[in-house]
Design an enzyme around this catalytic site. Structure first.
Site, mmCIF file in Angstrom:
data_model
loop_
_atom_site.group_PDB
_atom_site.id
_atom_site.type_symbol
_atom_site.label_atom_id
_atom_site.label_comp_id
_atom_site.label_asym_id
_atom_site.label_seq_id
_atom_site.Cartn_x
_atom_site.Cartn_y
_atom_site.Cartn_z
ATOM 1 N N LYS A 112 0.941 -1.307 -0.073
ATOM 2 C CA LYS A 112 -0.156 0.292 -0.118
ATOM 3 C C LYS A 112 0.982 1.537 0.025
ATOM 4 O O LYS A 112 0.455 2.701 -0.383
ATOM 5 C CB LYS A 112 -0.739 0.373 1.227
ATOM 6 C CG LYS A 112 -1.709 -1.104 1.275
ATOM 7 C CD LYS A 112 -2.566 -1.070 2.812
ATOM 8 C CE LYS A 112 -3.678 -1.646 2.727
ATOM 9 N NZ LYS A 112 -3.785 -1.767 4.188
ATOM 10 N N GLU A 143 7.590 2.277 -5.635
ATOM 11 C CA GLU A 143 8.180 2.277 -4.796
ATOM 12 C C GLU A 143 7.921 2.959 -4.471
ATOM 13 O O GLU A 143 8.618 4.190 -4.006
ATOM 14 C CB GLU A 143 9.611 0.853 -4.246
ATOM 15 C CG GLU A 143 8.967 -0.205 -3.994
ATOM 16 C CD GLU A 143 7.921 -1.089 -3.212
ATOM 17 O OE1 GLU A 143 6.794 -0.006 -2.325
ATOM 18 O OE2 GLU A 143 8.391 -1.810 -2.442
ATOM 19 N N ASP A 144 7.348 3.229 -1.970
ATOM 20 C CA ASP A 144 7.889 4.529 -1.949
ATOM 21 C C ASP A 144 8.826 4.348 -1.149
ATOM 22 O O ASP A 144 9.494 5.651 -0.616
ATOM 23 C CB ASP A 144 6.521 4.759 -0.333
ATOM 24 C CG ASP A 144 6.496 3.139 0.074
ATOM 25 O OD1 ASP A 144 6.978 2.024 -0.839
ATOM 26 O OD2 ASP A 144 6.220 3.165 1.215
ATOM 27 N N ASP A 171 14.206 -0.409 1.518
ATOM 28 C CA ASP A 171 15.560 -0.240 2.592
ATOM 29 C C ASP A 171 16.021 -1.606 2.976
ATOM 30 O O ASP A 171 17.058 -1.493 2.605
ATOM 31 C CB ASP A 171 14.564 -1.052 4.886
ATOM 32 C CG ASP A 171 14.584 -0.285 5.572
ATOM 33 O OD1 ASP A 171 15.823 -1.265 5.833
ATOM 34 O OD2 ASP A 171 14.115 0.630 6.427
ATOM 35 N N LYS A 203 17.631 4.125 1.271
ATOM 36 C CA LYS A 203 17.585 3.838 2.632
ATOM 37 C C LYS A 203 19.290 3.018 2.492
ATOM 38 O O LYS A 203 19.161 0.825 2.620
ATOM 39 C CB LYS A 203 17.392 2.988 4.105
ATOM 40 C CG LYS A 203 16.311 3.743 4.438
ATOM 41 C CD LYS A 203 15.463 3.467 5.969
ATOM 42 C CE LYS A 203 14.656 4.162 6.481
ATOM 43 N NZ LYS A 203 14.067 3.196 7.812
ATOM 44 N N PHE A 217 12.573 5.607 10.825
ATOM 45 C CA PHE A 217 11.792 4.739 11.155
ATOM 46 C C PHE A 217 10.196 5.737 10.479
ATOM 47 O O PHE A 217 9.919 6.720 11.444
ATOM 48 C CB PHE A 217 10.546 4.347 11.916
ATOM 49 C CG PHE A 217 9.424 2.982 11.315
ATOM 50 C CD1 PHE A 217 9.646 2.151 10.887
ATOM 51 C CD2 PHE A 217 8.245 3.742 11.559
ATOM 52 C CE1 PHE A 217 8.754 1.486 10.461
ATOM 53 C CE2 PHE A 217 7.212 2.896 10.980
ATOM 54 C CZ PHE A 217 7.350 1.579 10.205
ATOM 55 N N VAL A 218 10.605 5.964 9.499
ATOM 56 C CA VAL A 218 9.523 6.941 8.337
ATOM 57 C C VAL A 218 7.375 6.542 8.253
ATOM 58 O O VAL A 218 7.530 5.576 7.330
ATOM 59 C CB VAL A 218 10.049 7.280 7.359
ATOM 60 C CG1 VAL A 218 9.389 8.388 6.739
ATOM 61 C CG2 VAL A 218 11.583 7.503 7.691
ATOM 62 N N ASP A 264 3.692 3.361 6.090
ATOM 63 C CA ASP A 264 2.948 3.681 8.261
ATOM 64 C C ASP A 264 3.189 2.675 9.066
ATOM 65 O O ASP A 264 4.340 2.676 8.871
ATOM 66 C CB ASP A 264 1.295 2.734 7.536
ATOM 67 C CG ASP A 264 2.102 0.637 7.516
ATOM 68 O OD1 ASP A 264 2.999 1.165 6.444
ATOM 69 O OD2 ASP A 264 1.616 0.116 8.395
ATOM 70 N N ARG A 268 -0.657 6.675 7.317
ATOM 71 C CA ARG A 268 -0.121 7.043 6.310
ATOM 72 C C ARG A 268 -0.926 8.030 5.060
ATOM 73 O O ARG A 268 -0.333 8.440 4.376
ATOM 74 C CB ARG A 268 -0.974 5.851 5.297
ATOM 75 C CG ARG A 268 -0.789 4.343 5.418
ATOM 76 C CD ARG A 268 -1.300 3.835 4.267
ATOM 77 N NE ARG A 268 -0.988 2.300 4.897
ATOM 78 C CZ ARG A 268 -0.392 1.150 5.054
ATOM 79 N NH1 ARG A 268 1.211 2.035 3.420
ATOM 80 N NH2 ARG A 268 0.382 0.160 5.684
HETATM 81 C C1 PRP Z 1 7.272 -1.431 3.020
HETATM 82 C C2 PRP Z 1 7.324 -0.530 1.814
HETATM 83 C C3 PRP Z 1 7.954 -1.812 0.637
HETATM 84 C C4 PRP Z 1 9.015 -2.249 1.352
HETATM 85 C C5 PRP Z 1 10.775 -1.673 2.170
HETATM 86 O O1 PRP Z 1 6.250 -2.194 3.018
HETATM 87 O O2 PRP Z 1 6.141 -0.301 1.332
HETATM 88 O O3 PRP Z 1 7.794 -2.186 -0.409
HETATM 89 O O4 PRP Z 1 8.422 -2.514 2.977
HETATM 90 O O5 PRP Z 1 11.369 -2.847 2.230
HETATM 91 P P1 PRP Z 1 12.496 -3.498 2.603
HETATM 92 O O6 PRP Z 1 13.215 -3.111 1.154
HETATM 93 O O7 PRP Z 1 12.964 -3.448 4.094
HETATM 94 O O8 PRP Z 1 11.609 -4.845 1.273
HETATM 95 P P2 PRP Z 1 5.471 -2.954 3.610
HETATM 96 O O9 PRP Z 1 5.675 -4.492 3.945
HETATM 97 O O10 PRP Z 1 5.700 -2.763 4.874
HETATM 98 O O11 PRP Z 1 3.769 -2.537 3.222
HETATM 99 P P3 PRP Z 1 2.967 -1.574 3.194
HETATM 100 O O12 PRP Z 1 3.437 -0.792 1.663
HETATM 101 O O13 PRP Z 1 1.293 -2.194 2.472
HETATM 102 O O14 PRP Z 1 2.691 -0.786 4.166
#
Ligand code: PRP
Length: 192
Positions: A49, A111-112, A115, A143, A164-165, A171, A177
């Site tokens: 999301k 992607e948002d 990490d 990151k 943690f952002v 979220d 969000r």
């Molecule tokens: C978050 C974000 C990326 C992912 C990045 O998704 O939207 O898809 O984590 O993290 P990584 O590089 O450590 O894999 P999340 O699993 O929190 O789901 P969401 O997008 O629904 O919040």
């Protein structure tokens, strides 16, 4: 007011990037993407999301440019690895696949945040196996010092500090969000 579940602004510690800085970053990314895909059909794949807002704002910014892709298709997939926690489970789960067929198409994953890179790496492998004409990734927040896998990111927005952002799609326990800016949470709010 520090109730996490309602995305309360009282839980915010520091604003990292304002709505204006986010908008300027998206314009910069859109200009680069429009130039690279000029005259070609492009499929934008947002990763739900978190990437909901960036995907839509980026698609609009690309569409506003007259010198961009010849066609802009949009689709979304949904993955999760953090669940309701602040730390990655290390296991990426595909919750919703694309509905568009991407074989032979130019695909841009949006992607948002990247990490540890496991999510983007998983998605790149999944989609590459379907034979797209090309596959690139655009990420609002990066990151790079947190990577567990070396995954390519062709379009980078902002360097994210080690915190943690939340906000602008990101979220904590599904809250925050909706914030128009990107911010850190007060440490006392993060309980896991
Ligand atoms: C978050 C974000 C990326 C992912 C990045 O998704 O939207 O898809 O984590 O993290 P990584 O590089 O450590 O894999 P999340 O699993 O929190 O789901 P969401 O997008 O629904 O919040």
């Amino acid at each position: 007011m520090d109730d996490v579940s309602d995305g309360s602004r009282g839980a915010i510690e520091t604003q990292l990037f304002s709505a204006e800085e986010i908008a300027a970053t998206i314009e910069r990314l859109a200009a680069a993407i429009a130039a690279d895909y000029r005259g070609k059909p492009l499929v934008i794949l947002g990763v739900l999301k978190g990437a909901l807002f960036i995907t839509i704002d980026l698609a609009r910014a690309i569409a506003r440019r007259e010198d961009g892709p010849s066609e802009l298709l949009m689709d979304f997939l949904c993955v999760s690895s953090y669940g309701n926690r602040s730390r990655s489970s290390g296991e990426v789960r595909l919750l919703k696949d694309t509905s568009l067929l991407i074989a032979g198409r130019h695909v841009l994953l949006v992607e948002d945040i990247v990490d540890n890179g496991l999510t983007l790496d998983y998605l790149r492998r999944l989609l590459a196996a379907r034979g797209p004409a090309s596959l690139r990734a655009c990420v609002l927040l990066d990151k790079p010092y947190r990577r567990m896998v070396d995954v390519p990111v062709e379009y980078r927005g902002l360097h994210c500090p080690d915190a943690f952002v939340v906000g602008y799609g990101l979220d904590y326990q599904e809250g925050f969000r909706n914030l128009p800016y990107l911010a850190t949470l007060r440490p006392t709010v993060i309980t896991d």
